[in-house]
Design an enzyme around this catalytic site. Structure first.
Site, PDB file in Angstrom:
ATOM      1  CG  ASP A   1      -1.976  -0.981   1.238  1.00  0.00           C
ATOM      2  OD1 ASP A   1      -1.960  -1.849   0.345  1.00  0.00           O
ATOM      3  OD2 ASP A   1      -2.841  -0.928   2.123  1.00  0.00           O
TER       4      ASP A   1
ATOM      5  CG  HIS B   1       2.423   0.079   4.311  1.00  0.00           C
ATOM      6  ND1 HIS B   1       2.208  -0.803   5.348  1.00  0.00           N
ATOM      7  CD2 HIS B   1       1.267   0.758   4.127  1.00  0.00           C
ATOM      8  CE1 HIS B   1       0.966  -0.642   5.787  1.00  0.00           C
ATOM      9  NE2 HIS B   1       0.371   0.293   5.062  1.00  0.00           N
TER      10      HIS B   1
HETATM   11 NI    NI Z   1      -2.452   3.053   3.462  1.00  0.00          NI
END
Ligand code: NI
Length: 488
Positions: free
Chosen positions: A296, A440
């Site tokens: 992400d 991430h």
């Molecule tokens: Ni996020």
């Protein structure tokens, strides 16, 4: 035709009673009505079947039209200094998304970083008792190779406040002296008075509220000077933040040396418009243990290295990208698509969707969807809601847009630990068939962990597939408006 024949026939047989004629006319009328109804039913059915059909480019362009205009507006702000660094935090009551630049000037970096840390700490304290959201983004300009200007602006939204609080902080560094400067260091007293006079006029300020800090928040941009007036300080709260832009003509008219910003250098992108989003799977993989790595908040400066690692290990992954990151990292997005990974939608700038109006929710999603489509020709229908935060309204909007949510079953907490070994452990200890792993690709340590993670799980018999491949291989289909956590 039939009318004609019957008409002739009537003439031939001669007399008919008017009762018979009337009955016939009623039959014809009923016949015509049935035909008309059939035509109507057909056209409705046809319109329905073309809905959501990805092959219809013209309807897609139509769908994205207004959002592309909005994307252009959102992208007006430049990022000319350094690389974006972002902080995503979900600590107890405060949700945070901060983006700031980090470049090759240590003085500027230090000033920005200490303001970011201070601001974050202040709001962490403030949000102890209430749920709140802190969201800050940045723009930066390199001006005449003399100055670098950076503005950080955003909002702090606390559930106990009537209005969200606006946040504005600006920095301009004089590159020659390597010091942060104010307008007083750059312009003469007389010039400052002219600038002030113009700001007061443009923003229609009440002279009685003015003070010496009026020009504190300024940046130099591509077109001249921009002054930020904080919400409620010189104008009513209801007016929000006000910016005044003084352009070239102002400087010329007042005989003030004009500062020219060099235009942001457009990055040359490798050939665009590639792939499509048809999911093709290798049926043989069905027999294997399957797992989906997802990343992400990117693309970011870390993404390329991650793509190298995935390529070396022949692993596929899914990237839920932020629309606001795509302009700067369009090459990375193109490579994601070319390498056969999946792209999903993580909204434009990471707002908590449940706190927004329906119109704003749609804009957050659709600007990102349009930007992805414009960059790689992929219509990404999967959304990962920031903070995993959805409600009935957000789901209904996704359903209307023919989109669905993919969340996760394993949270690595990589944003919190920032440690390759912790991320490795979080994945290995919870891995299982059909799981979706949240990571991430904005953190160096996360990318550092991946080579080891993939090699270990492959040795344990796992195959790394995209989320769409995972669902297809497990004979599951996505339904618009629904939220998925794994493929078990
Ligand atoms: Ni996020």
């Amino acid at each position: 035709m039939w009318f004609y024949i019957t008409h002739e026939y009537n003439k031939m047989v001669g007399e008919k009673t008017s009762k018979q004629k009337r009955r016939r006319r009623i039959y014809y009328l009923i016949f015509i009505i049935i035909i008309l109804l059939l035509i109507l039913a057909f056209s409705i059915a046809k319109r329905h079947s073309s809905n959501g059909d990805g092959s219809e480019v013209s309807s897609k362009e139509e769908l994205f039209k207004s959002f592309i205009d909005r994307v252009n507006e959102l992208e007006k702000e430049a990022q000319e200094y350094g690389e974006n660094v972002s902080i995503t935090l979900n600590s107890g009551k405060l949700l945070t998304y901060i983006v700031y630049p980090e470049g090759d000037n240590d003085v500027l970096n230090k000033n920005i970083k200490s303001w970011v840390d201070e601001t974050l700490n202040q709001y962490l304290k403030d949000s102890k008792d209430n749920t709140s959201e802190l969201s800050i983004k940045s723009s930066s300009y390199v001006v005449d190779n003399k100055y670098v200007s950076v503005v950080l602006n955003g909002t702090y939204d606390n559930s106990s406040y009537a209005h969200p609080e606006d946040i504005v902080k600006t920095f301009t560094i004089d590159l020659k002296n390597n010091t942060i400067v104010s307008l007083n260091n750059i312009f003469s007293k007389k010039e400052i008075d002219k600038i002030k006079e113009n700001v007061v006029k443009e923003a229609k300020l009440d002279v009685s509220v003015l003070d010496d800090n009026l020009l504190d928040d300024f940046i130099f941009t591509d077109y001249g000077l921009k002054i930020y007036l904080k919400r409620g300080k010189y104008t009513p709260m209801s007016d929000g933040n006000i910016n005044v832009e003084l352009k070239e003509d102002f400087f010329k008219k007042n005989n003030i040396a004009y500062i020219n910003s060099k235009k942001a250098v457009q990055k040359e992108t490798i050939d665009k418009k590639i792939v499509v989003n048809k999911v093709e799977v290798d049926e043989k993989l069905k027999a294997k243990k399957l797992i989906a790595l997802t990343f992400d908040d990117g693309p970011s400066k870390e993404t390329n290295r991650l793509l190298d690692i995935l390529e070396e290990n022949n692993a596929k992954a899914t990237f839920y990208v932020l629309g606001s990151q795509i302009n700067k990292y369009s090459d990375e997005l193109i490579r994601i698509a070319k390498d056969g990974h999946e792209i999903g939608n993580h909204t434009w700038d990471h707002k908590q969707l449940t706190k927004l109006s329906s119109k704003k929710v749609e804009e957050e999603i659709m600007t990102t969807r349009a930007k992805i489509f414009n960059t790689v020709n992929v219509d990404a229908l999967a959304i990962r809601a920031p903070y995993g935060s959805v409600n009935a309204n957000v789901k209904a909007i996704a359903k209307k847009l023919n989109m669905y949510f993919v969340h996760w079953s394993i949270d690595t907490l990589d944003w919190k630990t920032r440690n390759a070994n912790s991320t490795y452990k979080a994945i290995i200890e919870h891995a299982g068939d059909g799981q979706i792993i949240l990571c991430h690709d904005i953190h160096k340590q996360t990318v550092d962990a991946m080579d080891k993670v993939i090699k270990k799980l492959k040795a344990d018999g796992y195959e790394f597939v995209t989320v769409s491949e995972l669902f297809k291989l497990r004979d599951k289909e996505f339904e618009a408006g629904k939220v998925y956590y794994n493929a078990k």
